[in-house]
Motif scaffolding. Sequence first.
Motif: not given
Length: 144
Positions: A1-17, A27-35
């Motif tokens: 379903m998803y091939r590449k997921i953009l993960v918008a990080l803000d360099h804060s504790k929110a990233d840990d969530i 992992g479930l969708t075998k997607s690549k991540l773009l931080l």
Amino acid sequence: MYRKILVALDHSKADDILLPHVSQLAGLTKSKLLLVHVADGFAARNYDQLKLAESEEMKADRKYLEDTAAKLRKDTGLTVDAKLALGDPPREILKLADEDQCDLIAMTTHGHRLIGDILFGSTIEYVRHRTHIPLLVISAVPKG
């Protein structure tokens, strides 16, 4: 379903969530991540126009991205890339999502209310009204 997921990080504790949710989904969708982190200080916003040197903020953000990507690769075995963008966060997130052909954007919400959004703007509001890509929003506001 998803091939590449953009993960918008803000360099804060929110990233840990955000990161555990996105890592499990990838992992479930075998997607690549773009931080992606968008440095938006004065030097970052004017870097090209004024031919500025990389600021300490930009150096710290780049190291944070690289360290976070390396840890995710090691802990999850996922394919993880990282990009530091400069300028206006919502515009850069949308630009990179299109350029890198991402099919999901993952972000956190910080629970600003009307006054906070008026004063600080809302990256999520801007992105959600201008993207054709599905958006996963995780609350970074602690329960309770």
